[in-house]
Design an enzyme around this catalytic site. Structure first.
Site, PDB file in Angstrom:
ATOM      1  N   LEU A 163       4.019   1.420  19.552  1.00 13.39           N
ATOM      2  CA  LEU A 163       3.858   0.009  19.908  1.00 13.39           C
ATOM      3  C   LEU A 163       4.943  -0.878  19.305  1.00 13.39           C
ATOM      4  CD1 LEU A 163      -0.025  -0.435  19.618  1.00 13.39           C
ATOM      5  CD2 LEU A 163       1.359  -0.512  21.702  1.00 13.39           C
ATOM      6  N   ALA A 164       5.884  -0.271  18.619  1.00 12.97           N
ATOM      7  CA  ALA A 164       6.963  -1.054  18.002  1.00 12.97           C
ATOM      8  C   ALA A 164       8.330  -0.542  18.438  1.00 12.97           C
ATOM      9  CB  ALA A 164       6.839  -1.011  16.485  1.00 12.97           C
ATOM     10  N   GLY A 191       4.145   3.999  15.664  1.00 12.82           N
ATOM     11  CA  GLY A 191       5.436   3.477  16.082  1.00 12.82           C
ATOM     12  C   GLY A 191       5.607   3.235  17.564  1.00 12.82           C
ATOM     13  N   TYR A 199       3.015  10.318   0.322  1.00 15.73           N
ATOM     14  CA  TYR A 199       4.185   9.839   1.048  1.00 15.73           C
ATOM     15  C   TYR A 199       5.474  10.323   0.386  1.00 15.73           C
ATOM     16  CZ  TYR A 199       0.724   6.536   2.971  1.00 15.73           C
ATOM     17  OH  TYR A 199      -0.380   5.961   3.550  1.00 15.73           O
ATOM     18  N   ASP A 258       0.839  -1.197   0.000  1.00 17.12           N
ATOM     19  CA  ASP A 258       0.000   0.000   0.000  1.00 17.12           C
ATOM     20  C   ASP A 258       0.871   1.244   0.000  1.00 17.12           C
ATOM     21  OD1 ASP A 258      -2.650   1.433   0.464  1.00 17.12           O
ATOM     22  OD2 ASP A 258      -1.437   2.169   2.143  1.00 17.12           O
ATOM     23  N   GLY A 276      -1.405   1.514  10.210  1.00 20.33           N
ATOM     24  CA  GLY A 276      -0.813   2.009  11.451  1.00 20.33           C
ATOM     25  C   GLY A 276      -1.111   1.147  12.656  1.00 20.33           C
ATOM     26  N   LYS A 327      -3.451   5.786  -3.486  1.00 16.47           N
ATOM     27  CA  LYS A 327      -4.516   6.681  -3.035  1.00 16.47           C
ATOM     28  C   LYS A 327      -4.659   7.880  -3.962  1.00 16.47           C
ATOM     29  CE  LYS A 327      -3.483   5.184   1.665  1.00 16.47           C
ATOM     30  NZ  LYS A 327      -2.192   4.516   1.386  1.00 16.47           N
TER      31      LYS A 327
END
Length: 336
Positions: free
Chosen positions: A241-242, A239, A51, A46, A234, A77
């Site tokens: 949680l990582a 980030g 971006y 994706d 996400g 997108k």
């Protein structure tokens, strides 16, 4: 074809980091990370023009150009058109701030009209070096807009992007379309329409261990009733949680840091990685078709694959609920 039937597997690779999100990523590292995703068996990718002002699409396209096109699914997108003209001032991306300040210098036009949608698709095909897109998401139509202003933007998308994408799907040019957003309201409004009808949605940061209660109250029951699938973007909440420090694209506030600490304490007690808890939680809802996790280093993709396959005991999920760390209404793996 439903979103679950269209997407190959439960783990996708989200390419926002390839656009130099938060930091400038060396070209060799970016390309190696995409190659690592392929070697790990990831076949859903994706991306978006937003971006890095096309940088993520360019990097992804460089690697995927050497892969058999029928062996992977690609989504991008519409809603942001990358212009040839370069920025001379710091661009204003609202709450997404300087997220891609290290990306390409091109100006970005925010527009969801029919003409902009068609131009965006044509430009993405060139950057991605491909002849077709499998899924197209309408990007961030509620971003930084409120009240009548955001409703006007939604109407622009409804009469423009929605109808173009519905036509392309009906003609077999694309496989599916939907919304790619980090707010639930535009998806709820779209699902309430008689037409056009989306096939699914990519919801970023709103069905994670740290933020899921709002989606559970209205959006997901509507989606389940209509047979509309969800891709969770996400899943690591920007980030935090990582192992990172960001939540909602900013430095995490104290109450989020404290909640993550409680989650880590519980995962440590059960010998579970927090990545496994995050991914498997997001996948447990019956509406979820896949999760897309971003990565900037090849080793991170291997961690994501391992987390998806990790055995997480039912006792962990029961204690997670008992500790009040997830909503009582959230489906959990193993029926915990």
């Amino acid at each position: 074809m439903s979103l679950k039937e269209l997407l190959p597997g439960k783990l996708g690779y989200g390419t926002a980091p390839l656009g130099n999100m938060f930091r400038a990523i060396p070209e060799s590292e970016a390309l190696a990370t995409v190659e690592a995703a392929w070697q790990q068996g990831v076949r859903y990718y994706d991306t978006a023009p937003f971006y890095g002002a096309g940088l993520a699409e360019e990097r992804l396209g460089e690697v995927l150009a050497g892969k058999p096109r029928d062996e992977y699914v690609l989504s991008t997108k519409v809603g942001r058109v990358v212009l040839d003209e370069h920025e001379t001032d710091v661009p204003d991306f609202g709450e997404k701030g300087g997220l891609f300040e290290h990306g390409n210098p091109n100006k970005i036009l925010h527009e969801w009209t029919a003409d902009a949608t068609e131009r965006s698709i044509e430009d993405s095909l060139k950057r991605l070096r491909t002849d077709r897109l499998d899924v197209v998401w309408v990007h961030d139509i509620a971003q930084d807009f409120h009240g009548d202003e955001w409703l006007a933007r939604f109407e622009e998308a409804r009469t423009g992007a929605f109808r173009v994408l519905s036509r392309l799907r009906d003609e077999g040019v694309i496989g599916a379309w939907g919304l790619g957003v980090n707010k639930t309201e535009p998806i709820e409004l779209t699902l309430a329409l008689d037409e056009p009808r989306p096939d699914g949605f990519l919801l970023a940061g709103r069905y994670t261990l740290l933020d899921h209660e709002h989606a559970l109250t209205r959006l997901l029951p509507m989606a389940q009733e209509q047979g509309v699938g969800m891709v969770v973007g996400g899943p690591y909440s920007s980030g935090i949680l990582a192992g990172g420090t960001h939540f909602e694209y900013q430095e995490a506030p104290a109450h989020i840091i404290e909640r993550v600490a409680r989650l880590k304490e519980l995962t440590a007690q059960h010998g579970v990685s927090i990545k496994a808890a995050a991914l498997q939680f997001s996948l447990a809802h019956p509406v979820t078709a896949a999760v897309v996790a971003g990565a900037t280093k090849p080793g991170r993709v291997a961690e994501d694959r391992a987390a998806l396959d990790e055995t997480v005991p039912a006792a962990f999920w029961r204690e997670l609920r008992a500790a009040g760390l997830v909503s009582p209404a959230a489906p959990l793996p193993h029926g915990a």
